[in-house]
Design a protein around this motif. Structure first.
Motif, short mmCIF file in Angstrom:
data_model
loop_
_atom_site.label_atom_id
_atom_site.label_comp_id
_atom_site.label_asym_id
_atom_site.label_seq_id
_atom_site.Cartn_x
_atom_site.Cartn_y
_atom_site.Cartn_z
N GLY A 176 0.81 -1.22 0.00
CA GLY A 176 0.00 0.00 0.00
C GLY A 176 0.83 1.26 0.00
N GLY A 177 2.09 1.16 -0.47
CA GLY A 177 2.97 2.31 -0.51
C GLY A 177 3.36 2.66 -1.93
N PHE A 178 4.41 3.45 -2.05
CA PHE A 178 4.87 3.95 -3.35
C PHE A 178 6.30 3.48 -3.58
CE2 PHE A 178 1.82 6.71 -1.37
CZ PHE A 178 0.97 7.15 -2.39
N SER A 179 6.56 2.89 -4.74
CA SER A 179 7.90 2.42 -5.06
C SER A 179 8.86 3.60 -5.13
CB SER A 179 7.90 1.69 -6.40
OG SER A 179 9.23 1.39 -6.80
N VAL A 180 10.11 3.36 -4.73
CA VAL A 180 11.13 4.42 -4.80
C VAL A 180 11.92 4.35 -6.11
CG1 VAL A 180 11.40 4.56 -2.30
CG2 VAL A 180 12.86 2.99 -3.60
N ARG A 181 11.71 3.29 -6.88
CA ARG A 181 12.45 3.15 -8.13
C ARG A 181 11.74 3.87 -9.27
NH1 ARG A 181 16.07 -2.02 -8.90
NH2 ARG A 181 15.87 -1.29 -11.05
N LYS A 182 12.50 4.68 -10.01
CA LYS A 182 11.93 5.44 -11.12
C LYS A 182 11.49 4.54 -12.27
CE LYS A 182 15.74 7.84 -11.22
NZ LYS A 182 16.83 8.79 -11.59
N ASP A 183 12.11 3.35 -12.37
CA ASP A 183 11.78 2.46 -13.48
C ASP A 183 10.65 1.49 -13.16
OD1 ASP A 183 13.28 1.07 -11.62
OD2 ASP A 183 14.41 -0.09 -13.10
N VAL A 184 10.06 1.61 -11.97
CA VAL A 184 8.92 0.77 -11.60
C VAL A 184 7.65 1.62 -11.66
CG1 VAL A 184 7.82 -0.53 -9.75
CG2 VAL A 184 10.27 -0.81 -10.17
N LYS A 185 6.83 1.35 -12.64
CA LYS A 185 5.57 2.08 -12.81
C LYS A 185 4.41 1.17 -12.43
CE LYS A 185 8.00 5.43 -14.63
NZ LYS A 185 8.32 6.63 -13.84
N ALA A 186 3.96 1.30 -11.21
CA ALA A 186 2.91 0.41 -10.71
C ALA A 186 1.57 0.74 -11.35
CB ALA A 186 2.80 0.53 -9.19
N THR A 187 0.85 -0.29 -11.75
CA THR A 187 -0.47 -0.12 -12.38
C THR A 187 -1.53 -0.97 -11.69
OG1 THR A 187 0.06 -1.85 -14.00
CG2 THR A 187 0.53 0.42 -14.63
N ASP A 188 -1.20 -1.53 -10.54
CA ASP A 188 -2.16 -2.36 -9.82
C ASP A 188 -3.27 -1.49 -9.24
OD1 ASP A 188 -1.36 -1.87 -6.71
OD2 ASP A 188 0.43 -1.91 -7.96
N ALA A 189 -4.31 -2.15 -8.75
CA ALA A 189 -5.49 -1.44 -8.23
C ALA A 189 -5.12 -0.50 -7.08
CB ALA A 189 -6.55 -2.45 -7.78
N ASN A 190 -4.23 -0.94 -6.20
CA ASN A 190 -3.81 -0.10 -5.08
C ASN A 190 -3.12 1.16 -5.57
OD1 ASN A 190 -4.82 -1.87 -3.20
ND2 ASN A 190 -2.84 -2.64 -2.52
N ALA A 191 -2.24 0.99 -6.57
CA ALA A 191 -1.50 2.14 -7.10
C ALA A 191 -2.45 3.18 -7.69
CB ALA A 191 -0.50 1.67 -8.16
N ILE A 192 -3.48 2.71 -8.38
CA ILE A 192 -4.46 3.61 -8.97
C ILE A 192 -5.24 4.36 -7.88
CG2 ILE A 192 -6.59 3.69 -10.34
CD1 ILE A 192 -5.41 1.28 -11.93
N GLU A 193 -5.62 3.62 -6.85
CA GLU A 193 -6.37 4.23 -5.75
C GLU A 193 -5.51 5.24 -4.99
OE1 GLU A 193 -9.15 2.85 -1.95
OE2 GLU A 193 -8.47 1.35 -3.41
N LEU A 194 -4.24 4.90 -4.79
CA LEU A 194 -3.32 5.80 -4.10
C LEU A 194 -3.11 7.09 -4.89
CD1 LEU A 194 -0.73 3.13 -2.89
CD2 LEU A 194 -2.02 4.66 -1.39
N ALA A 195 -3.01 6.97 -6.20
CA ALA A 195 -2.84 8.14 -7.06
C ALA A 195 -4.05 9.07 -6.94
CB ALA A 195 -2.64 7.72 -8.51
N LYS A 196 -5.24 8.50 -6.89
CA LYS A 196 -6.46 9.31 -6.73
C LYS A 196 -6.49 10.00 -5.38
CE LYS A 196 -9.49 6.61 -9.80
NZ LYS A 196 -10.70 5.73 -9.86
N LEU A 197 -6.02 9.30 -4.36
CA LEU A 197 -6.00 9.85 -3.01
C LEU A 197 -5.13 11.10 -2.93
CD1 LEU A 197 -6.83 9.33 0.01
CD2 LEU A 197 -4.70 8.04 0.22
N MET A 198 -4.07 11.12 -3.73
CA MET A 198 -3.11 12.23 -3.68
C MET A 198 -3.49 13.39 -4.59
SD MET A 198 -0.92 11.22 -1.45
CE MET A 198 0.31 12.50 -1.69
N GLU A 199 -4.53 13.23 -5.39
CA GLU A 199 -4.94 14.31 -6.30
C GLU A 199 -5.36 15.56 -5.53
OE1 GLU A 199 -8.03 12.85 -8.83
OE2 GLU A 199 -6.70 11.54 -10.00
N GLY A 200 -4.85 16.70 -5.95
CA GLY A 200 -5.23 17.97 -5.33
C GLY A 200 -4.50 18.28 -4.03
N VAL A 201 -3.59 17.39 -3.64
CA VAL A 201 -2.83 17.61 -2.40
C VAL A 201 -1.47 18.18 -2.75
CG1 VAL A 201 -1.90 16.56 -0.31
CG2 VAL A 201 -4.04 15.68 -1.31
N GLU A 202 -1.14 19.31 -2.16
CA GLU A 202 0.13 19.97 -2.43
C GLU A 202 1.25 19.30 -1.63
OE1 GLU A 202 1.56 24.06 -0.79
OE2 GLU A 202 0.41 24.48 -2.62
#
Length: 356
Positions: free
Chosen positions: A304-330
């Motif tokens: 449920g976290g974020f990868s630190v590697r630039k070459d790892v682009k997560a596309t799983d359901a958790n990654a998508i949900e986490l990206a939405k959670l961070m929308e609009g947050v500075e």
């Protein structure tokens, strides 16, 4: 952060290689026997090991043991607590790898607790997520946040100021700055949002009227929120997102100063190889493994976290949900050098303001 964790083992109770290493050192024996042992000891802040054995650490340690035959001995506590423990053991080192949140990883470095090592895959980690001298590197990216009980409080408060409302009296709690990494993060975010130390302390002094009291553990606050014992608490995105799988009433939010935007900052789990570690080579192997592509791909799907590697682009359901959670947050970047230098003064200021 957690002091009642089933994973936190008293030093005397940690078995296997750790006890043997301590015995050899205490007797003045050679460390070569200890270094040959198939064991690695990790001192870590909580959040990456699952309550039900389903966390990122659980998977990574199991896979590591299977691949290498090296057993992982795990000791868990608050970020500050783990650094203090390693510092006390400086003349009789027990840990091989230290994992903690900023600014405690910087504190560990300044105390001479870490040795330089550049793990495999470090070239894929951004400069801000690792030390220039190789003393530490982030293994899981993460962000500071708050949680609320979405059943009893469907619409979370949006501002710091709303938390001063009397309805939150004894229904709000945050972990202790200077002891817990996420508790220290409350200070850092407040100082950023309110524009400095003094206005932040003035606010936290007012907030103390609603605060349940100190807590050395951030992770144990989420269950209290989920059960409705309290309505709001601090935390971090990775830990709380993982906890929400078994805590249906838990939801993450980010406070804003009245009239401003919700803010957060990166609060990564950073790892370093302990200076004079009893099993240095095994510690290096574990750091390599945690930064491997496979382990990093599981940071979001399992941890449920974020990868630190630039070459790892997560596309799983958790990654998508986490990206939405961070929308609009500075997302702002703290001055970690300043925080490391002045942490004691900031914590003392908080103690004085809140009477803690």
């Amino acid at each position: 952060m957690r002091t009642t964790s089933p994973y936190l083992k008293p030093l005397a109770a940690v078995t296997g290689g750790l006890v043997l290493a301590a015995t050899l050192t205490a007797c003045g024996g050679s460390s070569s026997a200890a270094s040959d042992e198939k064991v690695v000891t990790v001192y870590s802040a909580d959040g990456l090991k699952g309550e039900a054995g389903d966390g990122w650490y659980d998977k990574v340690f199991k896979d590591f043991e299977k691949q290498t035959g090296i057993k992982v001995e795990y000791v868990e506590g608050g970020s500050g607590e783990m650094v203090q423990r390693a510092a006390r053991e400086k003349s009789n080192t027990q840990a091989d790898v230290l994992v903690t949140l900023p600014p405690f990883i910087q504190q560990a470095d300044s105390k001479g607790l870490l040795q330089a090592y550049t793990p495999q895959g470090a070239d894929q980690v951004s400069g801000g997520d690792k030390a220039d001298d190789g003393k530490w590197i982030s293994v899981v990216n993460n962000f500071f946040g708050f949680v609320h009980n979405k059943k009893e409080l469907p619409a979370p408060p949006t501002t710091w100021e709303q938390l001063l409302d009397a309805k939150y009296k004894n229904k709000l709690q945050y972990s202790t700055p200077g002891v817990a990494g996420d508790g220290t993060a409350v200070l850092i975010k407040a100082m950023h949002d309110f524009g400095g130390k003094e206005p932040a302390m003035e606010y936290l002094k007012k907030l103390q009227a609603n605060n349940v009291g100190p807590s050395s553990s951030t992770s144990k606050l989420a269950p209290k929120v989920d059960k409705g014992e309290i309505l709001v608490a601090n935390g971090d995105v990775q830990m709380n997102f993982a906890q929400s799988r078994s805590m249906p009433n838990l939801a993450i939010w980010f406070p804003a100063k009245e009239g401003g935007k919700p803010t957060t900052f990166a609060l990564p789990y950073a790892a370093g190889l302990v200076n004079k570690a009893p099993h240095t080579e095994n510690g290096k192997k574990l750091l390599d493994f945690m930064l491997s592509e496979q382990a990093q791909r599981e940071v979001s799907s399992i941890g449920g976290g974020f990868s630190v590697r630039k070459d790892v682009k997560a596309t799983d359901a958790n990654a998508i949900e986490l990206a939405k959670l961070m929308e609009g947050v500075e997302v702002f970047e703290p001055d970690w050098a300043d925080i490391d230098k002045n942490l004691t003064a900031y914590v003392d200021g908080w103690k004085s303001a809140t009477g803690s």
